[in-house]
Scaffold this motif. Structure first.
Motif, PDB file in Angstrom:
ATOM      1  N   GLY A 178       9.024  -9.942  -6.540  1.00  0.00           N
ATOM      2  CA  GLY A 178       7.752  -9.602  -7.179  1.00  0.00           C
ATOM      3  C   GLY A 178       7.849  -8.184  -7.716  1.00  0.00           C
ATOM      4  O   GLY A 178       8.303  -7.283  -7.006  1.00  0.00           O
ATOM      5  N   VAL A 179       7.458  -8.002  -8.983  1.00  0.00           N
ATOM      6  CA  VAL A 179       7.530  -6.678  -9.603  1.00  0.00           C
ATOM      7  C   VAL A 179       6.133  -6.310 -10.082  1.00  0.00           C
ATOM      8  O   VAL A 179       5.464  -7.123 -10.736  1.00  0.00           O
ATOM      9  N   ASP A 180       5.673  -5.113  -9.747  1.00  0.00           N
ATOM     10  CA  ASP A 180       4.339  -4.651 -10.151  1.00  0.00           C
ATOM     11  C   ASP A 180       4.514  -3.357 -10.953  1.00  0.00           C
ATOM     12  O   ASP A 180       4.875  -2.320 -10.407  1.00  0.00           O
ATOM     13  N   ILE A 181       4.294  -3.481 -12.271  1.00  0.00           N
ATOM     14  CA  ILE A 181       4.472  -2.310 -13.147  1.00  0.00           C
ATOM     15  C   ILE A 181       3.102  -1.662 -13.341  1.00  0.00           C
ATOM     16  O   ILE A 181       2.293  -2.110 -14.159  1.00  0.00           O
ATOM     17  N   GLY A 182       2.821  -0.633 -12.545  1.00  0.00           N
ATOM     18  CA  GLY A 182       1.510   0.005 -12.574  1.00  0.00           C
ATOM     19  C   GLY A 182       1.451   1.162 -13.554  1.00  0.00           C
ATOM     20  O   GLY A 182       2.409   1.432 -14.280  1.00  0.00           O
ATOM     21  N   ASP A 214      -8.206 -13.274   6.926  1.00  0.00           N
ATOM     22  CA  ASP A 214      -9.676 -13.342   6.935  1.00  0.00           C
ATOM     23  C   ASP A 214     -10.312 -12.349   5.959  1.00  0.00           C
ATOM     24  O   ASP A 214     -11.516 -12.088   6.037  1.00  0.00           O
ATOM     25  N   ALA A 215      -9.516 -11.816   5.000  1.00  0.00           N
ATOM     26  CA  ALA A 215     -10.076 -10.854   4.031  1.00  0.00           C
ATOM     27  C   ALA A 215     -11.170 -11.513   3.194  1.00  0.00           C
ATOM     28  O   ALA A 215     -10.977 -12.614   2.682  1.00  0.00           O
ATOM     29  N   GLY A 216     -12.311 -10.836   3.056  1.00  0.00           N
ATOM     30  CA  GLY A 216     -13.406 -11.355   2.226  1.00  0.00           C
ATOM     31  C   GLY A 216     -13.605 -10.503   0.986  1.00  0.00           C
ATOM     32  O   GLY A 216     -14.056 -10.971  -0.050  1.00  0.00           O
ATOM     33  N   THR A 217     -13.276  -9.200   1.114  1.00  0.00           N
ATOM     34  CA  THR A 217     -13.384  -8.272  -0.013  1.00  0.00           C
ATOM     35  C   THR A 217     -12.105  -7.446  -0.087  1.00  0.00           C
ATOM     36  O   THR A 217     -11.630  -6.958   0.940  1.00  0.00           O
ATOM     37  N   VAL A 218     -11.547  -7.323  -1.286  1.00  0.00           N
ATOM     38  CA  VAL A 218     -10.366  -6.473  -1.482  1.00  0.00           C
ATOM     39  C   VAL A 218     -10.776  -5.323  -2.390  1.00  0.00           C
ATOM     40  O   VAL A 218     -11.306  -5.542  -3.475  1.00  0.00           O
ATOM     41  N   VAL A 219     -10.540  -4.099  -1.916  1.00  0.00           N
ATOM     42  CA  VAL A 219     -10.826  -2.916  -2.728  1.00  0.00           C
ATOM     43  C   VAL A 219      -9.475  -2.319  -3.109  1.00  0.00           C
ATOM     44  O   VAL A 219      -8.751  -1.815  -2.259  1.00  0.00           O
ATOM     45  N   ASP A 220      -9.124  -2.438  -4.383  1.00  0.00           N
ATOM     46  CA  ASP A 220      -7.813  -1.958  -4.847  1.00  0.00           C
ATOM     47  C   ASP A 220      -8.028  -0.721  -5.705  1.00  0.00           C
ATOM     48  O   ASP A 220      -8.586  -0.816  -6.800  1.00  0.00           O
ATOM     49  N   ILE A 221      -7.615   0.446  -5.209  1.00  0.00           N
ATOM     50  CA  ILE A 221      -7.723   1.661  -6.032  1.00  0.00           C
ATOM     51  C   ILE A 221      -6.309   2.101  -6.400  1.00  0.00           C
ATOM     52  O   ILE A 221      -5.494   2.439  -5.539  1.00  0.00           O
ATOM     53  N   GLY A 222      -6.013   2.060  -7.682  1.00  0.00           N
ATOM     54  CA  GLY A 222      -4.690   2.424  -8.181  1.00  0.00           C
ATOM     55  C   GLY A 222      -4.732   3.741  -8.926  1.00  0.00           C
ATOM     56  O   GLY A 222      -5.657   4.539  -8.761  1.00  0.00           O
ATOM     57  N   GLY A 223      -3.727   3.953  -9.747  1.00  0.00           N
ATOM     58  CA  GLY A 223      -3.587   5.219 -10.458  1.00  0.00           C
ATOM     59  C   GLY A 223      -4.588   5.411 -11.572  1.00  0.00           C
ATOM     60  O   GLY A 223      -4.930   6.534 -11.921  1.00  0.00           O
ATOM     61  N   GLN A 224      -5.064   4.311 -12.153  1.00  0.00           N
ATOM     62  CA  GLN A 224      -6.025   4.531 -13.246  1.00  0.00           C
ATOM     63  C   GLN A 224      -7.177   3.543 -13.286  1.00  0.00           C
ATOM     64  O   GLN A 224      -7.968   3.566 -14.211  1.00  0.00           O
ATOM     65  N   ASP A 225      -7.272   2.706 -12.282  1.00  0.00           N
ATOM     66  CA  ASP A 225      -8.468   1.872 -12.217  1.00  0.00           C
ATOM     67  C   ASP A 225      -8.799   1.506 -10.777  1.00  0.00           C
ATOM     68  O   ASP A 225      -8.015   1.795  -9.870  1.00  0.00           O
ATOM     69  N   ALA A 226      -9.981   0.941 -10.587  1.00  0.00           N
ATOM     70  CA  ALA A 226     -10.400   0.475  -9.264  1.00  0.00           C
ATOM     71  C   ALA A 226     -10.972  -0.921  -9.453  1.00  0.00           C
ATOM     72  O   ALA A 226     -11.700  -1.169 -10.423  1.00  0.00           O
TER      73      ALA A 226
END
Ligand code: ADP
Length: 262
Positions: free
Chosen positions: A5-9, A93-105
């Motif tokens: 898996g590759v994630d180009i952020g 059991d995750a119900g909400t995912v909060v993803d804060i990256g380099g330029q967005d949330a």
């Protein structure tokens, strides 16, 4: 079976090598430069750590902001799908995912099976993202990893009233000039990100268990401020920054299984 898996952020390139859709056997996080060299290096490092050859990878999936630039035009999947898969792998059991990256949330609401039901994102403004923290760390002459250390020492966190990164930068400089203690200032900076993110989460609807992913999740100051803002505990893994790449590797595994008719 190995999948990649590759994630180009926007600020980092991440790669995860997964064995049998379950175990992370190699991973890497490379701070992005210009062009695609960092992506090659992220992949190479993850494969080296896994101790395997590229030919042993059964399937690759690429995600992230820069996924369209991927050299082999591999299987491309949105970050939303990948963060949901990655976080669900760690926290079923995750119900909400909060993803804060380099330029967005982004805030994702998941059902019990880990599938995304809805999402909200902020990609218009640097405030409330890693960019805001990077700018503030830079003017305070701190490494990004030091922010949580300073925030933990705060006695009276200040409040940052500017909602714009550029204005907040001037505000922080003048607070420093007025003799505000560094820990109080840094705690205020973390709180400012948490307040903005918190309002996104409330708009999306808080569904427990709330989990964080993305690079900013590593900042305990932001996690604590967001817990206070939402009034819930937040689950996070030390692999938070790898969740998108992990989800991409899981997606690749599922695809490979389908091809085999499993
Ligand atoms: P993207 O996928 O957009 O490149 P990431 O999820 O990799 O973003 O997150 C990058 C952000 O994470 C950086 O802007 C920085 O603010 C933050 N960050 C990275 N490493 C750390 C760390 N060790 N501690 C705290 N924050 C970090």
């Amino acid at each position: 079976m190995y999948t990649l898996g590759v994630d180009i952020g926007s600020t980092t390139s991440k790669a995860v090598v997964l064995r049998d859709g379950q175990e992370i056997v190699g991973s890497s996080i490379i701070i992005a430069t210009v062009g695609t060299r960092d992506v090659d290096s992220a992949e190479r490092t993850a494969l080296e750590k896994a101790g395997i050859d590229p030919s042993q990878i059964e399937e690759t999936t690429v995600t992230g902001y820069g996924r369209n630039t991927y050299k082999d035009a591999g299987l491309q999947v949105s970050e939303l799908t990948c963060h949901a898969l990655g976080v669900h792998h760690f926290f079923p059991d995750a119900g909400t995912v909060v993803d804060i990256g380099g330029q967005d949330a982004k805030v994702l609401v998941l059902n019990k099976l880990g599938r995304m039901e809805s999402f909200i994102m902020n990609d218009k403004c640097a405030a409330g993202t890693g960019r805001f923290l990077d700018v503030m760390a830079n003017i305070l002459n701190l490494d990004i990893t030091q922010l949580e250390v300073e925030a933990a020492k705060a006695q009276n966190p200040v409040s940052i009233s500017s909602t714009c990164t550029v204005f907040a930068e001037s505000e922080v400089i003048s607070q420093l000039a007025n003799g505000v203690a560094l820990p109080d200032l840094v705690a205020g900076i973390c709180k400012s990100v948490a307040t903005r993110t918190g309002s996104l989460v409330k708009r999306a609807g808080v569904r427990e268990r709330v989990c964080m992913s993305g690079g900013v999740a590593q900042n305990a100051g932001v996690r604590k401020a967001l817990e206070e803002e939402l009034g819930v505990r937040i689950a996070y893994s030390e692999q938070a920054q790898l969740m998108g790449a992990l989800g991409a590797a899981i997606y690749a595994f599922n695809k490979a299984q389908k091809k085999k008719g499993v």
